[in-house]
Design an enzyme around this catalytic site. Structure first.
Site, PDB file in Angstrom:
ATOM      1  N   SER A 101      -2.472  -1.134   9.372  1.00 58.63           N
ATOM      2  CA  SER A 101      -3.560  -1.183  10.351  1.00 58.63           C
ATOM      3  C   SER A 101      -4.781  -1.905   9.777  1.00 58.63           C
ATOM      4  O   SER A 101      -5.754  -2.120  10.495  1.00 58.63           O
ATOM      5  CB  SER A 101      -3.933   0.232  10.797  1.00 58.63           C
ATOM      6  OG  SER A 101      -4.367   0.982   9.670  1.00 58.63           O
ATOM      7  N   VAL A 124       3.510   4.114  -1.091  1.00 63.58           N
ATOM      8  CA  VAL A 124       3.786   4.812  -2.338  1.00 63.58           C
ATOM      9  C   VAL A 124       5.289   5.099  -2.471  1.00 63.58           C
ATOM     10  O   VAL A 124       5.727   5.679  -3.456  1.00 63.58           O
ATOM     11  CB  VAL A 124       2.942   6.104  -2.458  1.00 63.58           C
ATOM     12  CG1 VAL A 124       1.460   5.753  -2.529  1.00 63.58           C
ATOM     13  CG2 VAL A 124       3.206   7.080  -1.311  1.00 63.58           C
ATOM     14  N   HIS A 131      -1.602   1.619  -4.112  1.00 63.63           N
ATOM     15  CA  HIS A 131      -2.045   3.005  -3.937  1.00 63.63           C
ATOM     16  C   HIS A 131      -1.205   4.007  -4.735  1.00 63.63           C
ATOM     17  O   HIS A 131      -1.175   5.180  -4.404  1.00 63.63           O
ATOM     18  CB  HIS A 131      -2.036   3.372  -2.441  1.00 63.63           C
ATOM     19  CG  HIS A 131      -3.065   2.619  -1.650  1.00 63.63           C
ATOM     20  ND1 HIS A 131      -3.041   2.507  -0.284  1.00 63.63           N
ATOM     21  CD2 HIS A 131      -4.172   1.940  -2.065  1.00 63.63           C
ATOM     22  CE1 HIS A 131      -4.083   1.782   0.118  1.00 63.63           C
ATOM     23  NE2 HIS A 131      -4.774   1.424  -0.933  1.00 63.63           N
ATOM     24  N   GLN A 140       0.852  -1.200   0.000  1.00 64.80           N
ATOM     25  CA  GLN A 140       0.000   0.000   0.000  1.00 64.80           C
ATOM     26  C   GLN A 140       0.881   1.242   0.000  1.00 64.80           C
ATOM     27  O   GLN A 140       0.383   2.350  -0.097  1.00 64.80           O
ATOM     28  CB  GLN A 140      -0.888   0.006   1.244  1.00 64.80           C
ATOM     29  CG  GLN A 140      -1.857  -1.157   1.300  1.00 64.80           C
ATOM     30  CD  GLN A 140      -2.499  -1.253   2.678  1.00 64.80           C
ATOM     31  OE1 GLN A 140      -3.466  -0.585   2.981  1.00 64.80           O
ATOM     32  NE2 GLN A 140      -1.935  -2.093   3.526  1.00 64.80           N
TER      33      GLN A 140
HETATM   34  P1  OAD Z   1      -1.380   2.950   9.047  1.00 65.86           P
HETATM   35  O1  OAD Z   1      -0.679   4.176   9.512  1.00 65.86           O
HETATM   36  O2  OAD Z   1      -2.856   2.928   9.099  1.00 65.86           O
HETATM   37  O3  OAD Z   1      -0.857   1.700   9.879  1.00 65.86           O
HETATM   38  C1  OAD Z   1       0.509   1.510  10.140  1.00 65.86           C
HETATM   39  C2  OAD Z   1       0.725   0.213  10.861  1.00 65.86           C
HETATM   40  O4  OAD Z   1       2.118   0.042  11.003  1.00 65.86           O
HETATM   41  C3  OAD Z   1       0.104   0.160  12.275  1.00 65.86           C
HETATM   42  O5  OAD Z   1      -0.577  -1.065  12.454  1.00 65.86           O
HETATM   43  C4  OAD Z   1       1.337   0.253  13.186  1.00 65.86           C
HETATM   44  O6  OAD Z   1       1.164  -0.459  14.408  1.00 65.86           O
HETATM   45  C5  OAD Z   1       2.392  -0.412  12.322  1.00 65.86           C
HETATM   46  N1  OAD Z   1       3.782  -0.066  12.648  1.00 65.86           N
HETATM   47  C6  OAD Z   1       4.276   1.053  13.232  1.00 65.86           C
HETATM   48  N2  OAD Z   1       5.623   0.978  13.338  1.00 65.86           N
HETATM   49  C7  OAD Z   1       5.998  -0.213  12.786  1.00 65.86           C
HETATM   50  C8  OAD Z   1       7.237  -0.862  12.563  1.00 65.86           C
HETATM   51  N3  OAD Z   1       8.398  -0.316  12.920  1.00 65.86           N
HETATM   52  N4  OAD Z   1       7.228  -2.072  11.957  1.00 65.86           N
HETATM   53  C9  OAD Z   1       6.073  -2.649  11.579  1.00 65.86           C
HETATM   54  N5  OAD Z   1       4.866  -2.068  11.752  1.00 65.86           N
HETATM   55  C10 OAD Z   1       4.828  -0.870  12.348  1.00 65.86           C
HETATM   56  O7  OAD Z   1      -0.835   2.666   7.564  1.00 65.86           O
HETATM   57  P2  OAD Z   1      -1.449   1.732   6.413  1.00 65.86           P
HETATM   58  O8  OAD Z   1      -2.219   0.611   6.996  1.00 65.86           O
HETATM   59  O9  OAD Z   1      -0.358   1.433   5.479  1.00 65.86           O
HETATM   60  O10 OAD Z   1      -3.329   5.468   1.550  1.00 65.86           O
HETATM   61  O11 OAD Z   1      -2.457   2.732   5.723  1.00 65.86           O
HETATM   62  C11 OAD Z   1      -3.175   2.308   4.598  1.00 65.86           C
HETATM   63  C12 OAD Z   1      -3.407   3.469   3.646  1.00 65.86           C
HETATM   64  O12 OAD Z   1      -3.999   4.554   4.359  1.00 65.86           O
HETATM   65  C13 OAD Z   1      -2.143   4.069   3.076  1.00 65.86           C
HETATM   66  O13 OAD Z   1      -1.677   3.383   1.943  1.00 65.86           O
HETATM   67  C14 OAD Z   1      -2.538   5.468   2.739  1.00 65.86           C
HETATM   68  C15 OAD Z   1      -3.333   5.774   3.987  1.00 65.86           C
HETATM   69  O14 OAD Z   1      -4.267   6.753   3.905  1.00 65.86           O
HETATM   70  C16 OAD Z   1      -3.367   6.560   0.761  1.00 65.86           C
HETATM   71  O15 OAD Z   1      -2.816   7.598   1.053  1.00 65.86           O
HETATM   72  C17 OAD Z   1      -4.152   6.381  -0.486  1.00 65.86           C
END
Ligand code: OAD
Length: 230
Positions: A174, A88, A104, A86
């Protein structure tokens, strides 16, 4: 070779210094999605949207792949590794991963806002864009990002990869954003599902083997686990 499908999110790149979105201090605490990541935001204030992604690009060019990205490349010796990200950023590619599908979009690409929607690589000597930057046909150039409210063109390819998976791994997401979060439903019943995240993540169907670590340490543990079973 078994097919190892890996779904990554912002946490994968956190140890490279790139902000996640929904953690405390994450990007969506500092910016409103409606202001920078929707087609309406682009129509209303394209300069602000361009600047938001200019800042992301400036951070990215100074960031380096972390040990988690690198360990995923090493798994290619023993598995057919297919990454669905996901993110970019281009850190999986810069680490050396062969198969990376961007759900994305990609920060280092721009797209014509005209009817052809042609995609152009961002050149290292020009990573900042303004509303005055145009494609060769004269249409504005917009970030090649899938914004909220837009179709996710790669979702069908991603679901086909998940259907083929012998092992599925989720790292640093997440699982709150659809349709990416719905990809789990395409996995064949009973395949091993691993989840690497330092925090609690709810998934459905909820049957993952949790590795409650950051990406670097977590992928190292996963690698040992998977290699034991070959
Ligand atoms: P989130 O910010 O929602 O989630 C990040 C996840 O990474 C959480 O579950 C954290 O606990 C975890 N995390 C934090 N530090 C970490 C580490 N060192 N190692 C492993 N995990 C860790 O981000 P995404 O789920 O990627 O889309 O968000 C999905 C989409 O929402 C993104 O692609 C973006 C956003 O809006 C667009 O902008 C279109």
């Amino acid at each position: 070779m078994k097919t190892l499908v890996i779904l990554t999110g912002a946490g994968m790149s956190a140890e490279s210094g790139i902000s996640t979105f929904r953690d405390s201090g994450g990007l969506w605490e500092k910016f409103r999605i409606e202001d920078v990541a929707t087609p309406e935001a682009w129509a209303r204030n394209p300069a602000l949207v361009q600047e938001f992604y200019n800042v992301r690009r400036r951070q990215l060019v100074h960031a380096k792949p972390n040990n988690g990205h690198v360990s995923l490349v090493e798994l290619e010796k023993n598995f057919d590794v297919q990454i669905i990200t996901q993110n970019v950023d281009n850190l999986h590619e810069r680490a050396g991963s062969t198969n990376v599908l961007h759900l994305h979009g990609e920060l280092m690409k721009m797209r014509s806002a005209g009817p052809g929607q042609e995609v152009f690589d961002v050149q290292p000597e020009k990573i900042e864009y303004t509303i005055h930057d145009k494609c060769p046909k004269g249409y504005p150039l917009r970030p090649h990002i899938v914004w909220f409210g837009e179709e996710v063109p790669e979702i069908s390819n991603a679901s086909k990869l998940v259907e083929k998976a012998d092992i599925l791994v989720i790292i640093g997401t997440s699982m709150q954003v659809y349709p990416a979060a719905g990809l789990l439903h395409y996995a064949r019943p009973g395949i091993p599902l691993y989840l690497i995240d330092p925090n609690e993540v709810e998934i459905s169907p909820g049957r993952a083997i949790m590795i409650r670590k950051g990406a670097s340490e977590g992928v190292e543990i996963l690698k040992k686990e998977l290699l034991k079973k070959i």
